[in-house]
Design a protein around this motif. Structure first.
Motif, PDB file in Angstrom:
ATOM      1  N   ASN A  69      32.166  62.834 -13.609  1.00 17.47           N
ATOM      2  CA  ASN A  69      33.032  63.986 -13.438  1.00 17.47           C
ATOM      3  C   ASN A  69      34.204  63.524 -12.580  1.00 17.47           C
ATOM      4  O   ASN A  69      34.030  63.184 -11.414  1.00 17.47           O
ATOM      5  CB  ASN A  69      32.270  65.122 -12.753  1.00 17.47           C
ATOM      6  CG  ASN A  69      33.116  66.348 -12.539  1.00 17.47           C
ATOM      7  OD1 ASN A  69      34.331  66.293 -12.556  1.00 17.47           O
ATOM      8  ND2 ASN A  69      32.465  67.476 -12.317  1.00 17.47           N
ATOM      9  N   LYS A  71      36.565  65.068 -11.169  1.00 15.74           N
ATOM     10  CA  LYS A  71      36.919  65.942 -10.052  1.00 15.74           C
ATOM     11  C   LYS A  71      36.012  65.701  -8.834  1.00 15.74           C
ATOM     12  O   LYS A  71      36.477  65.631  -7.702  1.00 15.74           O
ATOM     13  CB  LYS A  71      36.822  67.404 -10.495  1.00 15.74           C
ATOM     14  CG  LYS A  71      37.429  68.387  -9.543  1.00 15.74           C
ATOM     15  CD  LYS A  71      37.467  69.766 -10.169  1.00 15.74           C
ATOM     16  CE  LYS A  71      38.231  70.736  -9.297  1.00 15.74           C
ATOM     17  NZ  LYS A  71      38.335  72.058  -9.923  1.00 15.74           N
ATOM     18  N   THR A  72      34.694  65.563  -9.096  1.00 18.47           N
ATOM     19  CA  THR A  72      33.743  65.418  -7.987  1.00 18.47           C
ATOM     20  C   THR A  72      33.192  64.006  -7.856  1.00 18.47           C
ATOM     21  O   THR A  72      32.468  63.701  -6.919  1.00 18.47           O
ATOM     22  CB  THR A  72      32.554  66.373  -8.177  1.00 18.47           C
ATOM     23  OG1 THR A  72      31.856  66.007  -9.375  1.00 18.47           O
ATOM     24  CG2 THR A  72      33.013  67.810  -8.237  1.00 18.47           C
ATOM     25  N   ASN A  73      33.500  63.146  -8.835  1.00 19.43           N
ATOM     26  CA  ASN A  73      32.992  61.776  -8.873  1.00 19.43           C
ATOM     27  C   ASN A  73      31.474  61.729  -9.075  1.00 19.43           C
ATOM     28  O   ASN A  73      30.853  60.698  -8.870  1.00 19.43           O
ATOM     29  CB  ASN A  73      33.399  60.999  -7.621  1.00 19.43           C
ATOM     30  CG  ASN A  73      33.823  59.594  -7.961  1.00 19.43           C
ATOM     31  OD1 ASN A  73      33.992  59.265  -9.124  1.00 19.43           O
ATOM     32  ND2 ASN A  73      33.997  58.767  -6.960  1.00 19.43           N
TER      33      ASN A  73
END
Length: 107
Positions: A69, A71-73
């Protein structure tokens, strides 16, 4: 960017066939419904070839057990699924390869 809707396609067909809009609309709806139903019935893949226009395909994708992801890694699992793909005909490809500078001059 110019966006064309189904209504614009209906207008084009009506003008080309020299019929009123309310007569051309069912024709366009029928073609779109036929394409949609063939793609929905894909088990699991299908190919719809329209000469001088292109090919619509429903393709399978592989599962991705270690996708990320952005955005959140966070590492996530993405299951196998299907996707649509359009490959233009040689005629469309030839037109799309014309440099934009030449296309703008022609306007």
């Amino acid at each position: 960017m110019v966006t064309y809707t189904k209504r614009d396609i209906v207008r084009t067909v009506a003008d080309k066939m020299d019929v009123p809009l309310n007569q051309a609309e069912p024709w366009v709806d029928s073609v779109i419904d036929a394409l949609r139903s063939k793609m929905l019935a894909a088990d699991p893949t299908c190919r719809i070839e329209l000469r001088d226009f292109g090919v619509f395909e429903v393709k399978e994708t592989k599962a991705k057990p270690k996708a990320r992801n952005p955005k959140t890694n966070e590492v996530i699992y993405v299951p196998a699924h299907r996707k649509t793909h359009f490959k233009p005909s040689k005629r469309l490809k030839k037109f799309l390869k014309i440099p934009l500078s030449e296309v703008k001059k022609g306007k």
